[in-house]
Write a protein that holds these residues in place. Structure first.
Motif, PDB file in Angstrom:
ATOM      1  N   LYS A 341     122.970   5.742   7.390  1.00  0.00           N
ATOM      2  CA  LYS A 341     122.939   5.051   8.680  1.00  0.00           C
ATOM      3  C   LYS A 341     124.339   4.986   9.291  1.00  0.00           C
ATOM      4  O   LYS A 341     124.513   5.221  10.492  1.00  0.00           O
ATOM      5  CB  LYS A 341     122.374   3.639   8.493  1.00  0.00           C
ATOM      6  CG  LYS A 341     122.149   2.871   9.789  1.00  0.00           C
ATOM      7  CD  LYS A 341     121.922   1.399   9.530  1.00  0.00           C
ATOM      8  CE  LYS A 341     120.765   1.130   8.614  1.00  0.00           C
ATOM      9  NZ  LYS A 341     120.536  -0.344   8.450  1.00  0.00           N
ATOM     10  N   ALA A 342     125.338   4.662   8.470  1.00  0.00           N
ATOM     11  CA  ALA A 342     126.713   4.580   8.971  1.00  0.00           C
ATOM     12  C   ALA A 342     127.157   5.914   9.557  1.00  0.00           C
ATOM     13  O   ALA A 342     127.770   5.967  10.634  1.00  0.00           O
ATOM     14  CB  ALA A 342     127.644   4.149   7.837  1.00  0.00           C
ATOM     15  N   ILE A 343     126.856   6.991   8.871  1.00  0.00           N
ATOM     16  CA  ILE A 343     127.250   8.327   9.341  1.00  0.00           C
ATOM     17  C   ILE A 343     126.545   8.654  10.651  1.00  0.00           C
ATOM     18  O   ILE A 343     127.154   9.184  11.595  1.00  0.00           O
ATOM     19  CB  ILE A 343     126.956   9.384   8.257  1.00  0.00           C
ATOM     20  CG1 ILE A 343     127.887   9.162   7.061  1.00  0.00           C
ATOM     21  CG2 ILE A 343     127.134  10.800   8.817  1.00  0.00           C
ATOM     22  CD1 ILE A 343     127.508   9.976   5.832  1.00  0.00           C
ATOM     23  N   ARG A 344     125.250   8.327  10.767  1.00  0.00           N
ATOM     24  CA  ARG A 344     124.519   8.590  12.007  1.00  0.00           C
ATOM     25  C   ARG A 344     125.110   7.810  13.173  1.00  0.00           C
ATOM     26  O   ARG A 344     125.228   8.330  14.289  1.00  0.00           O
ATOM     27  CB  ARG A 344     123.035   8.232  11.838  1.00  0.00           C
ATOM     28  CG  ARG A 344     122.257   9.144  10.903  1.00  0.00           C
ATOM     29  CD  ARG A 344     120.759   8.967  11.084  1.00  0.00           C
ATOM     30  NE  ARG A 344     120.315   7.599  10.835  1.00  0.00           N
ATOM     31  CZ  ARG A 344     119.919   7.136   9.649  1.00  0.00           C
ATOM     32  NH1 ARG A 344     119.953   7.952   8.584  1.00  0.00           N
ATOM     33  NH2 ARG A 344     119.504   5.900   9.505  1.00  0.00           N
ATOM     34  N   LEU A 345     125.467   6.563  12.947  1.00  0.00           N
ATOM     35  CA  LEU A 345     126.004   5.735  14.024  1.00  0.00           C
ATOM     36  C   LEU A 345     127.349   6.249  14.514  1.00  0.00           C
ATOM     37  O   LEU A 345     127.642   6.226  15.716  1.00  0.00           O
ATOM     38  CB  LEU A 345     126.136   4.287  13.544  1.00  0.00           C
ATOM     39  CG  LEU A 345     124.825   3.526  13.382  1.00  0.00           C
ATOM     40  CD1 LEU A 345     125.047   2.231  12.603  1.00  0.00           C
ATOM     41  CD2 LEU A 345     124.207   3.223  14.739  1.00  0.00           C
ATOM     42  N   ILE A 346     128.186   6.715  13.585  1.00  0.00           N
ATOM     43  CA  ILE A 346     129.481   7.271  13.983  1.00  0.00           C
ATOM     44  C   ILE A 346     129.291   8.609  14.695  1.00  0.00           C
ATOM     45  O   ILE A 346     129.855   8.849  15.769  1.00  0.00           O
ATOM     46  CB  ILE A 346     130.393   7.416  12.758  1.00  0.00           C
ATOM     47  CG1 ILE A 346     130.740   6.044  12.172  1.00  0.00           C
ATOM     48  CG2 ILE A 346     131.675   8.170  13.128  1.00  0.00           C
ATOM     49  CD1 ILE A 346     131.459   6.111  10.842  1.00  0.00           C
ATOM     50  N   ALA A 347     128.481   9.491  14.097  1.00  0.00           N
ATOM     51  CA  ALA A 347     128.258  10.818  14.675  1.00  0.00           C
ATOM     52  C   ALA A 347     127.598  10.724  16.039  1.00  0.00           C
ATOM     53  O   ALA A 347     127.879  11.528  16.942  1.00  0.00           O
ATOM     54  CB  ALA A 347     127.407  11.668  13.728  1.00  0.00           C
ATOM     55  N   GLY A 348     126.707   9.736  16.212  1.00  0.00           N
ATOM     56  CA  GLY A 348     126.001   9.576  17.478  1.00  0.00           C
ATOM     57  C   GLY A 348     126.795   8.866  18.551  1.00  0.00           C
ATOM     58  O   GLY A 348     126.327   8.717  19.678  1.00  0.00           O
ATOM     59  N   GLY A 349     128.002   8.420  18.213  1.00  0.00           N
ATOM     60  CA  GLY A 349     128.851   7.770  19.193  1.00  0.00           C
ATOM     61  C   GLY A 349     128.515   6.323  19.477  1.00  0.00           C
ATOM     62  O   GLY A 349     129.086   5.721  20.398  1.00  0.00           O
ATOM     63  N   LEU A 350     127.610   5.730  18.714  1.00  0.00           N
ATOM     64  CA  LEU A 350     127.267   4.333  18.956  1.00  0.00           C
ATOM     65  C   LEU A 350     128.351   3.383  18.461  1.00  0.00           C
ATOM     66  O   LEU A 350     128.481   2.265  18.968  1.00  0.00           O
ATOM     67  CB  LEU A 350     125.932   3.982  18.290  1.00  0.00           C
ATOM     68  CG  LEU A 350     124.679   4.308  19.113  1.00  0.00           C
ATOM     69  CD1 LEU A 350     124.389   5.804  19.085  1.00  0.00           C
ATOM     70  CD2 LEU A 350     123.474   3.533  18.610  1.00  0.00           C
ATOM     71  N   ILE A 351     129.087   3.798  17.453  1.00  0.00           N
ATOM     72  CA  ILE A 351     130.181   2.983  16.934  1.00  0.00           C
ATOM     73  C   ILE A 351     131.429   3.855  16.848  1.00  0.00           C
ATOM     74  O   ILE A 351     131.440   4.870  16.151  1.00  0.00           O
ATOM     75  CB  ILE A 351     129.840   2.401  15.550  1.00  0.00           C
ATOM     76  CG1 ILE A 351     128.679   1.402  15.657  1.00  0.00           C
ATOM     77  CG2 ILE A 351     131.062   1.724  14.935  1.00  0.00           C
ATOM     78  CD1 ILE A 351     128.268   0.790  14.339  1.00  0.00           C
ATOM     79  N   ASP A 352     132.473   3.456  17.575  1.00  0.00           N
ATOM     80  CA  ASP A 352     133.763   4.149  17.509  1.00  0.00           C
ATOM     81  C   ASP A 352     134.651   3.368  16.559  1.00  0.00           C
ATOM     82  O   ASP A 352     135.224   2.325  16.915  1.00  0.00           O
ATOM     83  CB  ASP A 352     134.398   4.229  18.894  1.00  0.00           C
ATOM     84  CG  ASP A 352     135.733   4.968  18.868  1.00  0.00           C
ATOM     85  OD1 ASP A 352     136.069   5.564  17.821  1.00  0.00           O
ATOM     86  OD2 ASP A 352     136.441   4.946  19.892  1.00  0.00           O
ATOM     87  N   ILE A 353     134.776   3.880  15.356  1.00  0.00           N
ATOM     88  CA  ILE A 353     135.478   3.164  14.295  1.00  0.00           C
ATOM     89  C   ILE A 353     136.928   3.620  14.136  1.00  0.00           C
ATOM     90  O   ILE A 353     137.704   3.010  13.420  1.00  0.00           O
ATOM     91  CB  ILE A 353     134.676   3.349  12.978  1.00  0.00           C
ATOM     92  CG1 ILE A 353     134.887   2.173  12.041  1.00  0.00           C
ATOM     93  CG2 ILE A 353     134.971   4.675  12.324  1.00  0.00           C
ATOM     94  CD1 ILE A 353     133.840   2.095  10.955  1.00  0.00           C
ATOM     95  N   LYS A 354     137.296   4.663  14.855  1.00  0.00           N
ATOM     96  CA  LYS A 354     138.627   5.262  14.689  1.00  0.00           C
ATOM     97  C   LYS A 354     139.779   4.296  14.973  1.00  0.00           C
ATOM     98  O   LYS A 354     140.801   4.352  14.283  1.00  0.00           O
ATOM     99  CB  LYS A 354     138.758   6.504  15.589  1.00  0.00           C
ATOM    100  CG  LYS A 354     137.833   7.649  15.234  1.00  0.00           C
ATOM    101  CD  LYS A 354     138.144   8.901  16.026  1.00  0.00           C
ATOM    102  CE  LYS A 354     137.862   8.750  17.503  1.00  0.00           C
ATOM    103  NZ  LYS A 354     136.433   8.568  17.803  1.00  0.00           N
ATOM    104  N   PRO A 355     139.675   3.409  15.974  1.00  0.00           N
ATOM    105  CA  PRO A 355     140.830   2.547  16.264  1.00  0.00           C
ATOM    106  C   PRO A 355     141.221   1.596  15.137  1.00  0.00           C
ATOM    107  O   PRO A 355     142.318   1.033  15.171  1.00  0.00           O
ATOM    108  CB  PRO A 355     140.369   1.752  17.497  1.00  0.00           C
ATOM    109  CG  PRO A 355     139.313   2.603  18.135  1.00  0.00           C
ATOM    110  CD  PRO A 355     138.617   3.258  16.989  1.00  0.00           C
ATOM    111  N   LEU A 356     140.343   1.411  14.142  1.00  0.00           N
ATOM    112  CA  LEU A 356     140.659   0.476  13.066  1.00  0.00           C
ATOM    113  C   LEU A 356     141.818   0.947  12.202  1.00  0.00           C
ATOM    114  O   LEU A 356     142.505   0.136  11.577  1.00  0.00           O
ATOM    115  CB  LEU A 356     139.435   0.248  12.180  1.00  0.00           C
ATOM    116  CG  LEU A 356     138.255  -0.478  12.829  1.00  0.00           C
ATOM    117  CD1 LEU A 356     137.114  -0.616  11.842  1.00  0.00           C
ATOM    118  CD2 LEU A 356     138.664  -1.847  13.331  1.00  0.00           C
TER     119      LEU A 356
END
Length: 387
Positions: A341-356
């Motif tokens: 689920k985490a991978i899908r959310l990142i790949a799908g652009g729903l969660i942008d986690i990069k700024p962390l």
């Protein structure tokens, strides 16, 4: 908070990943700051802590992958608060105790460079996120049989003593617990799947829904990931709290609509709750507590409305004294079934986690990275070691 322990014989994974195989291997060596292995790209260097509260670099053996395993060149690893806690305090709870050299790191992603017999879903060159908790998988284990493998009493969780972690150059891992990354997801993002999995597990178990009013207590890495996930899930309004102004400013940059409350030391739980309710426009329905501190949990309890829910993600004291009206109080232990689920959310652009990721270090400088992660004045959110 620790999983319940039961008396059972050593499992295959516990035997296979026995830390003595690392510590007694002729290649094992504690490295000094000027040792040549730190500059050798073929040396399997790692960062470890020990019972004397020392964090330093070590050289480990580079094991061949056995049946069902893959050898991963670890490309990115984040430093978790638990890594710093094991270094500084030597234990978490009464059972997770540092008794010897123990390799750090469990937030990792990397490249498969060799596969063992029987591995068919991976090939050399695949990019993967490493799920660090490997349960026994036995039918006799209630937790594994029922799909709640995070409670497996025989789990091998890399970086939790005594098992050496994934903050190393080369790591052999059961292939079933390696999750392929799409081309659009970087190693950096792949390593962040671990803290995201923690937040997703909490959101799933808490039962958050579109439009729910939410408090996120604590704007550290887990709190900020929880903020991102809850925002993606449609919670509104969201209030986030912290003692550090810079962290609240960071939260506002991540999610501009979030409402922030700067907590002052010495506030009572009731005073804290009044400020939160003022920011939210009334009591919230849910509180995701991401610090584990009793004072924060108590403030969250008084912030939710009658019949609300406080969900404690943070790891804190083993005992708390809390009194409240009708409020549901839940606790979390790690996660299960969240990496895809985490991978899908990142790949799908729903969660942008990069700024962390605010600080990056080379593997040979991992000790410096630990000191930055442990120093609040450095302003780090997530420190990563990359190779």
């Amino acid at each position: 908070m620790t999983a319940a322990l039961t008396s059972m014989p050593q499992t295959a994974y516990e035997a296979h990943y026995d830390p003595s195989k690392v510590l007694k291997h002729p290649d094992f060596k504690i490295l000094g700051p000027n040792d040549p292995e730190l500059e050798d790209p073929n040396a399997n260097i790692a960062c470890a802590y020990n019972q004397d509260h020392v964090v330093h670099m070590i050289q480990k053996p580079k094991f061949k992958p056995g049946p069902g395993e893959a050898l991963v060149h670890v490309r990115a690893t984040g430093i978790c608060g638990s890594d710093v806690h094991f270094w500084k305090h030597g234990h978490i709870g009464p059972t997770m105790i540092v008794r010897d050299e123990c390799g750090a790191g469990h937030e990792s992603a990397g490249e498969v460079i060799e596969i063992g017999a029987g591995v068919t879903h991976l090939q050399v060159g695949d990019r993967v996120a490493i799920e660090a908790g490997v349960p026994c998988g036995l039918a006799s284990c209630d937790a594994c049989r029922t799909g709640r493998y995070n409670a497996c009493p025989a789990v091998v969780f890399f970086s939790t003593p005594p098992y050496h972690g994934t903050l190393t150059r080369f790591h052999t891992h059961p292939a079933a617990w390696l999750h392929k990354l799409p081309d659009s997801v970087s190693y950096e993002e792949g390593s962040l799947c671990e803290p995201l999995a923690v937040a997703l597990a909490g959101i799933e178990r808490a039962g958050l829904r579109l439009g729910d009013q939410l408090l996120v207590a604590g704007a550290g890495p887990i709190g900020l990931v929880t903020l991102l996930a809850a925002h993606a899930a449609g919670c509104t309004p969201i209030v986030i709290t912290d003692l550090v102004p810079g962290r609240l400013e960071f939260a506002k940059k991540l999610v501009p609509t979030v409402r922030t409350v700067l907590i002052e030391r010495g506030w009572s739980a009731e005073q804290t709750a009044e400020k939160i309710k003022e920011a939210a426009g009334g009591p919230v329905k849910y509180a995701m507590e991401c610090t584990g501190f009793e004072s924060s949990v108590r403030g969250a309890v008084f912030s939710v409305g009658f019949g609300g829910k406080v969900f404690v993600i943070g790891v804190g004291n083993n005992e708390m004294n809390i009194s409240a009206n009708e409020v549901d109080l839940q606790f979390q232990y790690r996660y299960a079934n969240q990496y895809p689920k985490a991978i899908r959310l990142i790949a799908g652009g729903l969660i942008d986690i990069k700024p962390l990721v605010t600080h990056r270090f080379a593997l040979g400088k991992a000790v410096d990275a630990f000191h930055v992660a442990a120093d609040p004045t450095q302003g780090a959110i997530k420190v990563q070691i990359q190779d």
